[in-house]
Design a protein around this motif. Structure first.
Motif, PDB file in Angstrom:
ATOM      1  N   ALA A   1      91.892 -64.549 -12.233  1.00  0.00           N
ATOM      2  CA  ALA A   1      92.715 -64.143 -13.369  1.00  0.00           C
ATOM      3  C   ALA A   1      94.060 -64.846 -13.335  1.00  0.00           C
ATOM      4  O   ALA A   1      94.636 -65.053 -12.269  1.00  0.00           O
ATOM      5  CB  ALA A   1      92.929 -62.626 -13.340  1.00  0.00           C
ATOM      6  N   GLY A   2      94.546 -65.189 -14.510  1.00  0.00           N
ATOM      7  CA  GLY A   2      95.871 -65.775 -14.566  1.00  0.00           C
ATOM      8  C   GLY A   2      96.103 -66.594 -15.813  1.00  0.00           C
ATOM      9  O   GLY A   2      95.340 -66.546 -16.792  1.00  0.00           O
ATOM     10  N   ASP A   3      97.175 -67.366 -15.759  1.00  0.00           N
ATOM     11  CA  ASP A   3      97.556 -68.270 -16.839  1.00  0.00           C
ATOM     12  C   ASP A   3      96.927 -69.626 -16.544  1.00  0.00           C
ATOM     13  O   ASP A   3      97.392 -70.367 -15.683  1.00  0.00           O
ATOM     14  CB  ASP A   3      99.082 -68.361 -16.899  1.00  0.00           C
ATOM     15  N   TYR A   4      95.876 -69.926 -17.286  1.00  0.00           N
ATOM     16  CA  TYR A   4      95.144 -71.183 -17.080  1.00  0.00           C
ATOM     17  C   TYR A   4      95.779 -72.350 -17.822  1.00  0.00           C
ATOM     18  O   TYR A   4      95.370 -73.494 -17.629  1.00  0.00           O
ATOM     19  CB  TYR A   4      93.699 -71.026 -17.533  1.00  0.00           C
ATOM     20  N   ASN A   5      96.717 -72.074 -18.702  1.00  0.00           N
ATOM     21  CA  ASN A   5      97.352 -73.116 -19.503  1.00  0.00           C
ATOM     22  C   ASN A   5      96.329 -73.984 -20.227  1.00  0.00           C
ATOM     23  O   ASN A   5      96.485 -75.200 -20.337  1.00  0.00           O
ATOM     24  CB  ASN A   5      98.281 -73.964 -18.631  1.00  0.00           C
ATOM     25  N   VAL A   6      95.284 -73.330 -20.727  1.00  0.00           N
ATOM     26  CA  VAL A   6      94.274 -73.983 -21.555  1.00  0.00           C
ATOM     27  C   VAL A   6      93.849 -73.017 -22.655  1.00  0.00           C
ATOM     28  O   VAL A   6      93.496 -71.865 -22.363  1.00  0.00           O
ATOM     29  CB  VAL A   6      93.019 -74.401 -20.746  1.00  0.00           C
ATOM     30  N   ALA A   7      93.881 -73.471 -23.882  1.00  0.00           N
ATOM     31  CA  ALA A   7      93.272 -72.757 -24.998  1.00  0.00           C
ATOM     32  C   ALA A   7      91.874 -73.347 -25.173  1.00  0.00           C
ATOM     33  O   ALA A   7      91.737 -74.483 -25.624  1.00  0.00           O
ATOM     34  CB  ALA A   7      94.099 -72.928 -26.267  1.00  0.00           C
TER      35      ALA A   7
ATOM     36  N   SER B   1      91.300 -81.103 -20.611  1.00  0.00           N
ATOM     37  CA  SER B   1      91.685 -79.768 -20.140  1.00  0.00           C
ATOM     38  C   SER B   1      90.592 -78.757 -20.472  1.00  0.00           C
ATOM     39  O   SER B   1      90.188 -77.950 -19.626  1.00  0.00           O
ATOM     40  CB  SER B   1      93.000 -79.326 -20.786  1.00  0.00           C
ATOM     41  N   ARG B   2      90.123 -78.822 -21.704  1.00  0.00           N
ATOM     42  CA  ARG B   2      89.072 -77.903 -22.127  1.00  0.00           C
ATOM     43  C   ARG B   2      87.766 -78.167 -21.375  1.00  0.00           C
ATOM     44  O   ARG B   2      87.041 -77.228 -21.023  1.00  0.00           O
ATOM     45  CB  ARG B   2      88.855 -78.027 -23.634  1.00  0.00           C
ATOM     46  N   ALA B   3      87.488 -79.431 -21.103  1.00  0.00           N
ATOM     47  CA  ALA B   3      86.267 -79.756 -20.364  1.00  0.00           C
ATOM     48  C   ALA B   3      86.319 -79.215 -18.939  1.00  0.00           C
ATOM     49  O   ALA B   3      85.307 -78.758 -18.393  1.00  0.00           O
ATOM     50  CB  ALA B   3      86.055 -81.273 -20.350  1.00  0.00           C
ATOM     51  N   ALA B   4      87.503 -79.245 -18.330  1.00  0.00           N
ATOM     52  CA  ALA B   4      87.641 -78.719 -16.963  1.00  0.00           C
ATOM     53  C   ALA B   4      87.386 -77.224 -16.940  1.00  0.00           C
ATOM     54  O   ALA B   4      86.716 -76.710 -16.027  1.00  0.00           O
ATOM     55  CB  ALA B   4      89.032 -79.044 -16.425  1.00  0.00           C
ATOM     56  N   LEU B   5      87.903 -76.489 -17.923  1.00  0.00           N
ATOM     57  CA  LEU B   5      87.653 -75.050 -17.980  1.00  0.00           C
ATOM     58  C   LEU B   5      86.190 -74.760 -18.279  1.00  0.00           C
ATOM     59  O   LEU B   5      85.590 -73.848 -17.700  1.00  0.00           O
ATOM     60  CB  LEU B   5      88.556 -74.402 -19.024  1.00  0.00           C
ATOM     61  N   LYS B   6      85.598 -75.562 -19.173  1.00  0.00           N
ATOM     62  CA  LYS B   6      84.178 -75.372 -19.476  1.00  0.00           C
ATOM     63  C   LYS B   6      83.315 -75.605 -18.243  1.00  0.00           C
ATOM     64  O   LYS B   6      82.328 -74.888 -18.003  1.00  0.00           O
ATOM     65  CB  LYS B   6      83.738 -76.292 -20.609  1.00  0.00           C
ATOM     66  N   ALA B   7      83.683 -76.601 -17.432  1.00  0.00           N
ATOM     67  CA  ALA B   7      82.926 -76.864 -16.205  1.00  0.00           C
ATOM     68  C   ALA B   7      82.995 -75.672 -15.262  1.00  0.00           C
ATOM     69  O   ALA B   7      82.018 -75.347 -14.581  1.00  0.00           O
ATOM     70  CB  ALA B   7      83.466 -78.123 -15.526  1.00  0.00           C
ATOM     71  N   LEU B   8      84.143 -75.014 -15.236  1.00  0.00           N
ATOM     72  CA  LEU B   8      84.281 -73.809 -14.419  1.00  0.00           C
ATOM     73  C   LEU B   8      83.373 -72.700 -14.949  1.00  0.00           C
ATOM     74  O   LEU B   8      82.616 -72.078 -14.190  1.00  0.00           O
ATOM     75  CB  LEU B   8      85.741 -73.359 -14.416  1.00  0.00           C
TER      76      LEU B   8
END
Length: 363
Positions: free
Chosen positions: A252-258, A280-287
């Motif tokens: 949990a936290g501030d991911y600085n990605v919308a 940035s979005r691709a990195a979050l999607k990979a997670l």
């Protein structure tokens, strides 16, 4: 350096007393060590006829205390037991209408809140803690040195805490209502030279809580954006280890990605911002593709659910927000998700942070 702690109702601060008189249970098996972790210290206290004399305490002072490659030591109190200073509570609802339960109940409310200077906004934080009564809170952007964290005030509010401070910027903390978080680590593995206070991890009531403040990345392109993506890669590697060992984890936290266009108000003014870049979005999607559950979006698939409104350009009154603060659940926890929301009204208070708390309820 040993991260400081302050337990709810405690008058002393110092190295976190990891083990006391209660027996601890080993949950998991060490299959391998995480990169950069080094040696895992395993401490097992047993109560009974052979226990040390009353009053003796066993202390552990390394930054990394109990988790490596899926091995985790969790105190009985984290599995639902009460501390000596806890009292009975009746199930009910807090002032904000969210469910509230005793610390030993199965219901658990977990929140993340970028407080944007914990000392300056301490009245806002304490007021929200009283009204929302979360069981676990992840704070970001403490913006205070280690010794300046307001541990006394937070303890008086009924919360134990572990934190990693950094003067003027960054800083993360984990709070637990009527409990003491068991510190696991104070930095994300994989880059020992990185001294930014952006990650802290603890065990609370049988769950691993990872509190993170991901780099903003602006301006991009450039070294700050490169650092953001490199940090994301380290996070994804660490998160994959949790998935591999099937642990109950909240990141949990501030991911600085919308993550998607739904997570930002209609505008083209942010098109070059690091918060919405394709990488940035691709990195979050990979997670997420590892199997993590985006709790807010899962329960609110069609609503923006903004968590951040910049101070500039009248963005709060215009509801020109972004969803940057996320709570990700491991597959073991995802079935327990029952509620999720944003305490938007907190953003409109006098002296407020530019973020609002996001929260979930697990049963």
């Amino acid at each position: 350096m040993v991260t400081s702690w302050r337990g709810a109702g405690s008058n002393q601060a110092g190295p976190r007393p990891f083990l006391g008189r209660r027996p601890l249970f080993l949950l998991g098996v060490v299959e391998h060590f995480l990169a950069g972790l080094g040696e895992l210290g395993i401490l097992l206290g047993e109560a009974g006829d052979d226990a040390p004399a009353a009053g003796q305490r066993i202390r552990a002072e390394p930054d990394v205390i109990g988790q490596a490659g899926g091995a985790l030591l969790v105190g009985r109190q984290l599995l639902g037991g009460r501390g000596a200073d806890e009292t009975d509570e009746q199930n009910g609802a807090c002032e904000l209408g969210h469910p509230v339960s005793p610390p030993d109940a199965g219901i658990m409310k977990i929140a993340t809140f970028n407080i944007n200077n914990v000392r300056r906004r301490l009245p806002n934080l304490l007021s929200w803690l009283r009204s929302a009564r979360p069981d676990i809170v992840c704070l970001q952007e403490l913006k205070c040195a280690q010794a300046e964290f307001p541990a006394d005030a937070i303890a008086k509010a009924g919360y134990g805490a572990v934190w990693q401070g950094q003067k003027t910027r960054n800083g993360v903390a984990i709070l637990a209502r009527k409990a003491e978080p068991v510190l696991i680590r104070t930095a994300l593995p994989g880059a020992p030279a990185d001294k930014e206070a952006r990650y802290i991890e603890a065990a609370v009531r049988g769950i691993v809580i990872g509190c993170l403040y991901l780099p903003n990345g602006n301006p991009q392109p450039g070294p700050k954006f490169d650092y953001k993506l490199a940090w994301f890669k380290r996070l994804n590697r660490h998160a994959a280890d949790f998935i591999e060992h099937d642990l109950p984890v909240v990141l949990a936290g501030d991911y600085n990605v919308a993550p998607t266009p739904l997570d930002i108000y209609p505008t083209r003014s942010w098109n070059k911002d690091a918060l919405i870049q394709p990488s940035s979005r691709a990195a979050l999607k990979a997670l997420l593709d590892q199997g993590w559950c985006d709790a807010i979006r899962t329960l609110h698939p069609d609503q923006p659910m903004f968590t951040f409104w910049d101070y500039k350009r009248n963005r709060w009154p215009r509801d020109a927000g972004l969803r940057l603060d996320h709570l990700l659940l491991s597959p073991q926890l995802a079935p327990r998700l029952t509620k999720a929301g944003i305490d938007r009204a907190i953003r409109g208070e006098d002296g407020a942070s530019d973020h609002a708390p996001a929260w979930i309820v697990l049963t």
